[in-house]
Design an enzyme around this catalytic site. Structure first.
Site, PDB file in Angstrom:
ATOM      1  N   ASP A 256       0.847  -1.200   0.000  1.00 51.77           N
ATOM      2  CA  ASP A 256       0.000   0.000   0.000  1.00 51.77           C
ATOM      3  C   ASP A 256       0.879   1.246   0.000  1.00 51.77           C
ATOM      4  OD1 ASP A 256       0.890  -0.231   2.643  1.00 51.77           O
ATOM      5  OD2 ASP A 256      -1.090  -0.683   3.454  1.00 51.77           O
TER       6      ASP A 256
ATOM      7  N   ASN B 257      -9.308  -1.020  12.798  1.00 51.32           N
ATOM      8  CA  ASN B 257     -10.629  -1.113  12.170  1.00 51.32           C
ATOM      9  C   ASN B 257     -10.793  -2.395  11.353  1.00 51.32           C
ATOM     10  OD1 ASN B 257      -8.993  -0.615  10.000  1.00 51.32           O
ATOM     11  ND2 ASN B 257     -10.168   1.109   9.202  1.00 51.32           N
TER      12      ASN B 257
ATOM     13  N   HIS C 214      -8.681  -3.456   8.937  1.00 55.43           N
ATOM     14  CA  HIS C 214      -8.168  -3.430   7.559  1.00 55.43           C
ATOM     15  C   HIS C 214      -6.947  -4.332   7.390  1.00 55.43           C
ATOM     16  CE1 HIS C 214      -5.313   0.325   8.177  1.00 55.43           C
ATOM     17  NE2 HIS C 214      -4.750  -0.774   8.625  1.00 55.43           N
TER      18      HIS C 214
HETATM   19  P1  PGA Z   1       0.608  -1.203  13.021  1.00 52.39           P
HETATM   20  O1  PGA Z   1      -0.352  -0.998  11.772  1.00 52.39           O
HETATM   21  O2  PGA Z   1       1.422  -2.423  12.721  1.00 52.39           O
HETATM   22  O3  PGA Z   1       1.478   0.037  13.055  1.00 52.39           O
HETATM   23  O4  PGA Z   1      -0.252  -1.364  14.210  1.00 52.39           O
HETATM   24  C1  PGA Z   1      -1.151  -2.066  11.347  1.00 52.39           C
HETATM   25  C2  PGA Z   1      -2.044  -1.628  10.222  1.00 52.39           C
HETATM   26  O5  PGA Z   1      -2.578  -0.520  10.233  1.00 52.39           O
HETATM   27  O6  PGA Z   1      -2.249  -2.430   9.294  1.00 52.39           O
END
Ligand code: PGA
Length: 244
Positions: free
Chosen positions: A70, A138, A140
């Site tokens: 992404d 959330n 995702h």
């Molecule tokens: P994080 O992000 O590893 O910094 O918690 C996870 C994500 O948003 O996919």
């Protein structure tokens, strides 16, 4: 249909090691592998573990190709927030993977056409061998924000408020978080031969339980890992699994 293999580990060091073991297995089993690596905080320790193995001569990355998972949209070249830069610092350089072996997501021009072409090219090359994923608060995966259906293609997305709030910690404040992004679609991720999902911290407790134990559906995109085509390993630390 996949039955995720769940590993609950005590702490960050064990999460890093367990994740790195999965990656090393995939790389060793087939020298030519295509990996989509998540950015974010959760996998950073695992990448450092892999970098140590590589530096010791225990992990040959000569056959590894990378597909970007992404990226934010609307950034100027050289912007410190580019996720490509994060990947470059934490994955590519430490593992000696040069930029020529990276498929970057499109970020300008006709993005709908470019995303469709990206999916076609990736499919023609055999897709993804290993998707390394984090879990958003959330639900995702990548930037497949809820609601995202299992057939969703690589595409541009508006980030949700949850994601902007959660990502503010990387960049300073909510106002510093870009609001639009491009993401590999769930269809491509769920088609990977192997998925490694890493989840850490009590803030992920409710969502990891929903993803693995609640109904499967587009409101929790990560729940679709239970319907993935390939094998799925979920490494969760104790704090995330127990919420304490
Ligand atoms: P994080 O992000 O590893 O910094 O918690 C996870 C994500 O948003 O996919």
């Amino acid at each position: 249909m996949a039955d995720p293999h769940l590993m609950v580990v005590d702490d960050a060091a064990r999460l890093a090691r367990a994740g790195a073991d999965v990656v090393a297995d995939v790389v060793h089993a087939d020298g030519h592998v295509t990996i989509a690596p998540a950015t974010g905080d959760t996998p950073v320790g695992m990448y450092a573990d892999l970098a140590e193995r590589h530096a010791r001569g225990d992990l040959d990355t000569g056959g590894v190709s990378i597909v970007q998972l992404d990226e934010y949209l609307g950034l100027e070249p050289g912007d410190r927030r580019a996720l490509y830069g994060w990947m470059d610092r934490t994955v590519l350089r430490p593992l000696s993977i040069d930029a020529g072996r990276v498929s970057r997501l499109p970020t300008d021009g006709d993005l709908d056409a470019a995303c469709a072409a990206f999916d076609r090219d990736l499919g023609a090359r055999g897709g993804i061998d290993l998707a390394i994923l984090g879990l958003g608060t959330n639900g995702h995966l990548g930037f497949n924000e809820p609601p995202s259906d299992a057939a969703s293609a690589t595409r541009t997305v508006d980030l949700t408020r949850d994601t902007i709030e959660a990502n503010a910690r990387y960049w300073g404040s909510e106002g510093d978080v870009p609001t639009r992004a491009v993401t590999l679609g769930l269809r491509t991720l769920l088609d990977a031969r192997r998925i490694l999902l890493l989840v850490a911290g009590a803030s992920k407790h409710a969502i990891v339980r929903r993803a693995l134990e609640g109904p499967v559906g587009e409101d929790v995109p990560a729940s679709f890992v239970r319907e993935a085509r390939g094998s799925v390993t979920v490494v969760v630390d104790h704090a995330a699994w127990e919420g304490e």
